[in-house]
Design a protein around this motif. Structure first.
Motif, PDB file in Angstrom:
ATOM      1  N   ARG A 109       7.934   0.490  11.033  1.00  0.00           N
ATOM      2  CA  ARG A 109       7.227   0.478   9.750  1.00  0.00           C
ATOM      3  C   ARG A 109       5.724   0.508  10.027  1.00  0.00           C
ATOM      4  NH1 ARG A 109       8.921  -0.090   4.903  1.00  0.00           N
ATOM      5  NH2 ARG A 109      10.930  -0.896   5.554  1.00  0.00           N
ATOM      6  N   ARG A 110       5.001   1.372   9.298  1.00  0.00           N
ATOM      7  CA  ARG A 110       3.563   1.507   9.453  1.00  0.00           C
ATOM      8  C   ARG A 110       2.838   0.633   8.432  1.00  0.00           C
ATOM      9  NH1 ARG A 110       2.379   7.779  10.379  1.00  0.00           N
ATOM     10  NH2 ARG A 110       1.170   7.444   8.511  1.00  0.00           N
ATOM     11  N   VAL A 111       1.569   0.382   8.677  1.00  0.00           N
ATOM     12  CA  VAL A 111       0.788  -0.448   7.759  1.00  0.00           C
ATOM     13  C   VAL A 111       0.566   0.227   6.419  1.00  0.00           C
ATOM     14  CG1 VAL A 111      -0.368  -1.767   9.572  1.00  0.00           C
ATOM     15  CG2 VAL A 111      -1.414   0.323   8.720  1.00  0.00           C
ATOM     16  N   ASP A 112       0.680   1.574   6.362  1.00  0.00           N
ATOM     17  CA  ASP A 112       0.471   2.289   5.107  1.00  0.00           C
ATOM     18  C   ASP A 112       1.735   2.348   4.246  1.00  0.00           C
ATOM     19  OD1 ASP A 112       2.003   4.166   6.459  1.00  0.00           O
ATOM     20  OD2 ASP A 112       0.461   5.713   6.485  1.00  0.00           O
ATOM     21  N   PHE A 129       8.325   9.158   7.189  1.00  0.00           N
ATOM     22  CA  PHE A 129       9.201   9.177   6.022  1.00  0.00           C
ATOM     23  C   PHE A 129       9.237   7.805   5.358  1.00  0.00           C
ATOM     24  CE2 PHE A 129      11.677   7.432   9.380  1.00  0.00           C
ATOM     25  CZ  PHE A 129      12.607   6.591   8.795  1.00  0.00           C
ATOM     26  N   LYS A 130       9.895   7.748   4.225  1.00  0.00           N
ATOM     27  CA  LYS A 130      10.229   6.472   3.582  1.00  0.00           C
ATOM     28  C   LYS A 130      11.470   6.687   2.739  1.00  0.00           C
ATOM     29  CE  LYS A 130       6.466   5.542   1.235  1.00  0.00           C
ATOM     30  NZ  LYS A 130       5.494   4.990   0.292  1.00  0.00           N
ATOM     31  N   LEU A 131      12.063   5.610   2.296  1.00  0.00           N
ATOM     32  CA  LEU A 131      13.234   5.647   1.424  1.00  0.00           C
ATOM     33  C   LEU A 131      12.866   4.993   0.105  1.00  0.00           C
ATOM     34  CD1 LEU A 131      15.845   4.478   4.048  1.00  0.00           C
ATOM     35  CD2 LEU A 131      15.550   6.794   3.216  1.00  0.00           C
ATOM     36  N   GLU A 132      13.510   5.445  -0.950  1.00  0.00           N
ATOM     37  CA  GLU A 132      13.279   4.780  -2.231  1.00  0.00           C
ATOM     38  C   GLU A 132      13.709   3.327  -2.135  1.00  0.00           C
ATOM     39  OE1 GLU A 132      14.946   6.858  -5.585  1.00  0.00           O
ATOM     40  OE2 GLU A 132      13.096   7.972  -5.815  1.00  0.00           O
ATOM     41  N   MET A 178       0.842  -1.159   0.000  1.00  0.00           N
ATOM     42  CA  MET A 178       0.000   0.000   0.000  1.00  0.00           C
ATOM     43  C   MET A 178       0.900   1.239   0.000  1.00  0.00           C
ATOM     44  SD  MET A 178      -2.821   1.137   2.835  1.00  0.00           S
ATOM     45  CE  MET A 178      -3.804  -0.315   2.585  1.00  0.00           C
ATOM     46  N   ASN A 179       0.593   2.194  -0.835  1.00  0.00           N
ATOM     47  CA  ASN A 179       1.404   3.405  -0.956  1.00  0.00           C
ATOM     48  C   ASN A 179       0.513   4.620  -0.771  1.00  0.00           C
ATOM     49  OD1 ASN A 179       3.542   5.061  -1.359  1.00  0.00           O
ATOM     50  ND2 ASN A 179       3.674   4.724  -3.545  1.00  0.00           N
ATOM     51  N   PHE A 180      -0.011   4.779   0.444  1.00  0.00           N
ATOM     52  CA  PHE A 180      -0.973   5.831   0.738  1.00  0.00           C
ATOM     53  C   PHE A 180      -0.278   7.023   1.369  1.00  0.00           C
ATOM     54  CE2 PHE A 180      -3.619   7.854   3.987  1.00  0.00           C
ATOM     55  CZ  PHE A 180      -4.623   8.357   3.190  1.00  0.00           C
ATOM     56  N   CYS A 181      -0.650   8.203   0.934  1.00  0.00           N
ATOM     57  CA  CYS A 181      -0.183   9.443   1.551  1.00  0.00           C
ATOM     58  C   CYS A 181      -1.327  10.436   1.479  1.00  0.00           C
ATOM     59  CB  CYS A 181       1.048   9.997   0.822  1.00  0.00           C
ATOM     60  SG  CYS A 181       1.641  11.541   1.508  1.00  0.00           S
ATOM     61  N   ARG A 182      -1.599  11.104   2.590  1.00  0.00           N
ATOM     62  CA  ARG A 182      -2.717  12.046   2.607  1.00  0.00           C
ATOM     63  C   ARG A 182      -2.394  13.347   1.911  1.00  0.00           C
ATOM     64  NH1 ARG A 182      -3.146  12.357   8.773  1.00  0.00           N
ATOM     65  NH2 ARG A 182      -1.141  11.425   8.868  1.00  0.00           N
ATOM     66  N   PHE A 183      -1.131  13.564   1.543  1.00  0.00           N
ATOM     67  CA  PHE A 183      -0.720  14.798   0.881  1.00  0.00           C
ATOM     68  C   PHE A 183      -0.450  14.537  -0.591  1.00  0.00           C
ATOM     69  CE2 PHE A 183       0.816  15.021   5.299  1.00  0.00           C
ATOM     70  CZ  PHE A 183       0.031  16.070   5.735  1.00  0.00           C
ATOM     71  N   SER A 184      -0.747  15.527  -1.433  1.00  0.00           N
ATOM     72  CA  SER A 184      -0.507  15.361  -2.865  1.00  0.00           C
ATOM     73  C   SER A 184       0.978  15.526  -3.194  1.00  0.00           C
ATOM     74  CB  SER A 184      -1.340  16.363  -3.668  1.00  0.00           C
ATOM     75  OG  SER A 184      -1.000  17.689  -3.292  1.00  0.00           O
TER      76      SER A 184
END
Length: 140
Positions: free
Chosen positions: A92-95, A41-44, A1-7
């Protein structure tokens, strides 16, 4: 899942230091509630992170930056397990995003003005690609 609330989010390819601050007014939060501030955050894909950073939370109208820096916690930001199997401070989060606790505070009456969370690392990087969603304040 690759969810982010920001555009849009910040993507850092090379940096000398990282200083992320998030601020929220206590009147916007629930009264008599303990909160935790997180850097999200996340990393590529294919990259990892292994660093330490200073982190703190302060009430802007009550604590100076110098006072807050003196009591800052050192957090270990790592996307892999330690050499002896210890867990890093990073979760690590579920999202699909990762988070690290920056600090906590108690919102008593909601009349303390602004509360600021700060995450600062002065280690240069040129190989990891960091994607920062921001700071998140949520009840403990």
């Amino acid at each position: 899942m690759n969810f982010c609330r920001f555009s849009e989010v910040a993507k850092l390819k090379w940096r000398f230091w990282l200083d992320i601050r998030g601020k929220i007014e206590t009147q916007m939060l629930s009264k008599r509630t303990k909160y935790v501030a997180y850097r999200v955050f996340k990393l590529e894909d294919g990259f990892y992170c292994d660093e330490t950073a200073n982190a703190y939370v302060r009430f802007v109208d009550c604590d100076s930056e110098n006072e807050a820096e003196k009591r800052a916690s050192v957090v270990c930001v790592s996307t892999k397990e330690g050499p002896h199997g210890e867990e890093p401070d990073t979760q690590r989060r579920v999202d699909g995003w990762m988070e690290i606790a920056v600090g906590n505070f108690f919102n008593d009456t909601g009349e303390d003005g602004g509360v600021e969370a700060r995450f600062e690392s002065r280690r240069p990087y040129g190989t990891d690609v960091l994607i920062v969603q921001g700071m998140e304040f949520r009840p403990e």
